[in-house]
Design a protein around this motif. Structure first.
Motif, short mmCIF file in Angstrom:
data_model
loop_
_atom_site.label_atom_id
_atom_site.label_comp_id
_atom_site.label_asym_id
_atom_site.label_seq_id
_atom_site.Cartn_x
_atom_site.Cartn_y
_atom_site.Cartn_z
N ALA A 505 6.09 23.79 98.02
CA ALA A 505 5.68 24.31 96.82
C ALA A 505 3.62 23.96 97.38
O ALA A 505 2.88 24.58 96.78
N ILE A 506 3.88 22.84 97.72
CA ILE A 506 2.51 22.39 98.14
C ILE A 506 2.27 22.94 99.38
O ILE A 506 1.12 22.59 99.80
N ARG A 507 2.82 23.18 100.02
CA ARG A 507 1.90 23.82 101.78
C ARG A 507 2.16 25.28 101.05
O ARG A 507 0.34 26.16 101.40
N GLN A 508 2.20 26.01 100.12
CA GLN A 508 1.71 27.62 99.56
C GLN A 508 0.52 27.01 98.44
O GLN A 508 -0.57 28.11 99.29
N LEU A 509 0.62 26.11 97.96
CA LEU A 509 -0.92 26.00 97.24
C LEU A 509 -2.42 25.28 98.09
O LEU A 509 -3.17 26.36 98.29
N ARG A 510 -2.01 25.17 99.31
CA ARG A 510 -2.71 24.67 100.69
C ARG A 510 -2.73 26.35 101.05
O ARG A 510 -4.40 26.35 100.89
N GLU A 511 -1.96 26.65 101.50
CA GLU A 511 -2.01 28.45 102.26
C GLU A 511 -2.93 29.01 101.18
O GLU A 511 -4.58 29.71 101.99
N SER A 512 -2.74 29.09 100.48
CA SER A 512 -3.37 29.61 99.31
C SER A 512 -4.81 29.10 98.85
O SER A 512 -5.95 30.26 98.89
N ALA A 513 -5.14 28.12 98.99
CA ALA A 513 -6.47 27.39 98.85
C ALA A 513 -7.04 27.70 99.81
O ALA A 513 -8.37 28.28 100.03
N ALA A 525 -10.28 27.97 95.18
CA ALA A 525 -9.55 27.26 96.52
C ALA A 525 -9.43 25.87 95.92
O ALA A 525 -8.44 24.92 96.38
N ARG A 526 -10.42 25.01 95.34
CA ARG A 526 -10.35 23.70 94.91
C ARG A 526 -9.56 24.08 93.87
O ARG A 526 -8.47 22.66 93.73
N PHE A 527 -8.91 24.00 93.15
CA PHE A 527 -8.06 24.10 92.25
C PHE A 527 -6.16 24.49 92.98
O PHE A 527 -5.62 23.80 92.48
N GLY A 528 -6.05 25.19 93.36
CA GLY A 528 -5.63 25.03 94.70
C GLY A 528 -5.28 23.51 95.83
O GLY A 528 -3.89 23.46 94.94
N GLU A 529 -6.16 23.83 95.53
CA GLU A 529 -5.85 22.06 96.90
C GLU A 529 -5.82 21.03 95.65
O GLU A 529 -4.67 19.84 95.77
N GLY A 530 -6.43 21.12 94.31
CA GLY A 530 -6.72 19.79 93.38
C GLY A 530 -5.06 19.90 93.37
O GLY A 530 -4.12 18.78 93.01
N ALA A 531 -3.93 21.30 92.57
CA ALA A 531 -2.47 21.18 92.36
C ALA A 531 -1.64 20.82 93.29
O ALA A 531 -0.81 19.99 93.08
N ALA A 532 -2.40 21.09 94.71
CA ALA A 532 -1.52 20.41 95.92
C ALA A 532 -1.82 19.01 95.41
O ALA A 532 -0.56 18.05 95.69
N GLY A 533 -2.81 18.31 95.00
CA GLY A 533 -2.85 17.12 95.33
C GLY A 533 -2.31 16.39 94.09
O GLY A 533 -1.49 15.10 94.36
N ALA A 534 -1.90 16.83 93.07
CA ALA A 534 -0.78 16.82 91.72
C ALA A 534 0.65 16.62 92.11
O ALA A 534 1.04 15.87 92.03
N SER A 555 -7.15 11.97 90.42
CA SER A 555 -8.50 12.35 91.59
C SER A 555 -8.04 14.01 91.25
O SER A 555 -9.02 14.91 91.18
N SER A 556 -6.79 14.72 91.57
CA SER A 556 -6.56 16.26 91.05
C SER A 556 -7.26 16.42 89.33
O SER A 556 -7.44 17.80 89.35
N GLU A 557 -6.51 15.39 88.57
CA GLU A 557 -7.23 16.14 87.21
C GLU A 557 -8.79 16.38 86.81
O GLU A 557 -8.91 17.28 86.25
N ARG A 558 -8.72 15.49 87.60
CA ARG A 558 -10.93 16.00 87.39
C ARG A 558 -11.38 17.83 88.65
O ARG A 558 -12.52 18.05 88.02
N VAL A 559 -10.44 17.61 88.80
CA VAL A 559 -10.25 19.75 89.45
C VAL A 559 -9.97 20.80 89.12
O VAL A 559 -9.99 21.69 89.32
N VAL A 560 -8.65 19.80 88.33
CA VAL A 560 -7.52 21.02 88.09
C VAL A 560 -8.00 21.29 86.84
O VAL A 560 -6.85 20.37 85.87
N THR A 561 -8.68 21.98 86.58
CA THR A 561 -9.30 22.49 84.53
C THR A 561 -9.17 23.82 84.58
O THR A 561 -9.54 24.54 86.01
N GLY A 562 -9.82 24.21 83.58
CA GLY A 562 -9.96 25.21 82.83
C GLY A 562 -9.43 26.00 81.65
O GLY A 562 -9.75 25.01 81.20
N HIS A 563 -9.23 27.34 81.74
CA HIS A 563 -8.85 27.80 80.18
C HIS A 563 -7.48 27.98 80.19
O HIS A 563 -6.93 28.72 81.58
N VAL A 564 -6.83 28.44 79.37
CA VAL A 564 -5.85 28.85 78.66
C VAL A 564 -4.67 28.08 79.46
O VAL A 564 -4.67 27.25 79.21
#
Length: 602
Positions: A505-513, A525-534, A555-564
């Motif tokens: 899952a981490i690998r796929q998140l970073r590839e997608s980012a 890209a930042r969301f995907g990388e942050g999700a991998a860090g989380a 660290s991840s909490e500050r970039v894995v943000t958004g709506h819904v």
């Protein structure tokens, strides 16, 4: 990124800061019906040119117009003492009094500049030209005004170019100004065609694209149209002065669910404490994203909105979320007063109707509620337009559930996916998780929402059948192109000790980012990388590496943000951090995270 987590920026802090000398451009007097639209239009145009030049700052046009309307009825011409008093109350050191006069086939623009302290006249300027050369005329007049204020230091005068920072098209500018009048009155549906005419006349008109995005955001037609318009505004933002550019880019950040706009906005209101637009946009950002910065979004958003309406009591949009908050908090007296004000400013608008209906359903007596339910069947304001949005608090959850039940019935089979999904959330919050799970089994429940819904329940300790979790959250069962689903699948794998799936899952998140970054989509890209860090932080926690887990999760909490859905991912990370801090014997820190998550839950 935000430095002080959980601490908002207050109006008093901005006002306390020393600001540059301000000049208030007052409405021009006009002596021809053909020039009437320039009475207030010149306030925006001349202000844009003068702002930031030689240490000056222009007082925000909304603040100026608000103080002007308090002192000068209708289209009357103010005497000098009244004009000076308007300038003082707007916080200006200088005032500019101007006129536009038709002369033969041309137009003459004149301006006098006064010191508000002693009333002395610093100088004047006059320019003549053709009516269709308004940009060049305003540019020339701006130079004359600067000469007056700077007392002859002509060699220091910059080249001003209004056409570059607004538009080179007179039809575009006229349409934009028409839209501005409607927008300020809260008539968003009517403002949209005016802004569309503006961008049709000039496709590079950044402010018109920005306002079009904003108007769409408040209307029943949102989504892609809003995002497309704000992206076009951002594309041409380099044509704008700094202060307008900051607001446009902050609005794009807000729509993207990014926290990047907060610090620039806080700095902007420090420098320009009278800027209504900056306060309004800061309030909107606090309101929608503040929870993800560990502040109380309603309290801090209201402070910023209140500053905006203090500066300009006629700016209708800044009342909307203040009304939301009053309804949310069941403060009927405050909500009624604010709605009455909004009605005066935006009478007949669909937003005014929606707010009145929300108030009646949430805080009215039984007879009023019954009458309102009946009226909903005949009004043009639909439930989908967001009446239920104003009722999302623990005090109104039962009503919210009832509204969604009516939505499901009205939509009919095969068309109630969104309402069914929302209904499942509401009855979960009402303490009916078993019923919520049965609703999630309904054919109407959108399958793509299942990972989000089930992991939310699971993470909060609600009993979910193991087979159901496995079927929904296994790595080979989710949408591998959806970073939200990948995060939940990776977290569930870590809980079960399935470390290969977690690593995948981490690998796929970073590839997608990486793919997103190559395509120029830095937000994705930042969301995907942050999700991998989380996920790495969650794994460290499961393995007993608490300090490392805390570092990674924060660290991840500050970039894995958004709506819904992305907002709920951020909620999940904050829940993890709260649990982790509690385990580490730091309950006071944990409490802030738990409050930020549960502030919308019972």
């Amino acid at each position: 990124m935000i430095q002080d987590r959980g601490r908002a920026f207050s109006p008093k802090e901005a006002i306390a800061e020393g600001a540059a000398p301000g000049i208030a451009v007052l409405p021009f007097s006009v002596q021809s019906a053909e020039l009437e639209e320039w009475r207030e239009g010149m306030v925006d145009l001349v202000s844009t040119n003068l702002d930031g030049v030689a240490g000056l700052r222009t007082i925000d046009s909304r603040t100026v117009l608000a103080r002007w309307r308090e002192a000068v009825p209708g289209n009357e011409v103010a005497d000098l003492e009244t004009a000076l008093d308007v300038g003082r109350r707007a916080g200006a050191r200088y005032v500019l009094l101007g006129s536009a006069v038709a002369i033969g086939g041309g137009v003459r623009l004149s301006a006098d500049v006064y010191d508000t302290g002693d009333g002395s006249k610093l100088g004047q300027g006059t320019v003549d030209g053709a009516p269709d050369s308004v940009f060049a005329l305003v540019d020339r007049l701006s130079i004359e005004v600067l000469r007056a204020v700077l007392r002859g230091q002509e060699r220091d005068l910059p080249t001003v170019n209004l056409a570059r920072v607004t538009t080179t098209s007179l039809p575009a500018l006229k349409a934009y100004l028409q839209g501005e009048v409607l927008f300020r009155e809260g008539d968003f549906e009517a403002a949209i065609p005016a802004y569309e005419r503006a961008v049709e006349a000039d496709s590079t008109f950044a402010l018109a694209h920005y306002r079009l995005a904003h108007a769409h955001g408040w209307s029943a037609i949102q989504g892609d149209l809003t995002q497309e318009a704000i992206e076009r505004a951002a594309r041409f933002a380099d044509r704008l002065p700094e202060r307008e550019r900051v607001v446009v880019l902050a609005e794009r950040a807000l729509l993207q669910g990014s926290l990047d706009g907060i610090e620039p906005l806080e700095e902007l209101v420090r420098r320009y404490p009278d800027d209504v637009e900056a306060w309004y946009t800061l309030g909107d950002t606090y309101f929608h994203l503040g929870e993800q910065t560990l502040i109380d979004p309603l309290e801090e958003g209201t402070k910023a909105f209140a500053r905006a309406t203090e500066l300009d009591p006629t700016f209708a949009p800044a009342y909307i979320h203040q009304i939301d908050t009053a309804i949310y908090e069941s403060d009927s007296a405050r909500a009624a007063g604010l709605i009455a004000t909004y009605d005066r400013l935006a009478s007949g608008s669909e937003m005014a109707t929606a707010l009145r209906f929300a108030f009646a359903l949430a805080l009215g007596d039984s007879a009023t509620r019954a009458k309102t339910w009946a009226a909903l069947d005949t009004t043009s304001v639909s439930l989908e337009q967001g009446i239920y949005y104003y009722l999302m608090s623990t005090a109104h959850l039962k009503l919210h559930a009832e509204i969604h039940e009516k939505q499901i019935q009205a939509a009919g089979p095969g068309r109630a996916g969104g309402a069914t999904f929302s209904y499942s959330w509401i009855i979960t919050l009402l303490g009916r998780p078993a019923e919520a799970l049965r609703t999630a089994d309904s054919p109407e429940f959108p399958a793509e929402s299942a990972p989000d819904f089930l992991y939310y329940l699971h993470a909060r300790g609600l009993p979910i059948p193991l087979e159901r979790l496995q079927r929904t959250l296994a790595l080979d069962a989710i949408d591998s192109e959806n970073p939200v689903h990948l995060l939940y699948a990776g977290a569930y794998a870590a809980e079960r000790g399935e470390w290969q799936d977690h690593a995948a899952a981490i690998r796929q998140l970073r590839e997608s980012a990486g793919i997103s970054l190559a395509a120029g989509d830095s937000v994705e890209a930042r969301f995907g990388e942050g999700a991998a860090g989380a996920l790495e932080g969650y794994a460290a926690w499961r393995r007993g590496q608490r300090e490392e887990a805390l570092r990674l999760l924060r660290s991840s909490e500050r970039v894995v943000t958004g709506h819904v859905f992305r907002h709920r991912v951020n909620q999940t990370i904050r829940w993890w951090i709260g649990d982790l801090l509690e385990e580490m014997g730091r309950p006071s820190e944990a409490a802030r995270y738990f409050y930020s998550v549960t502030f919308n839950d019972p």
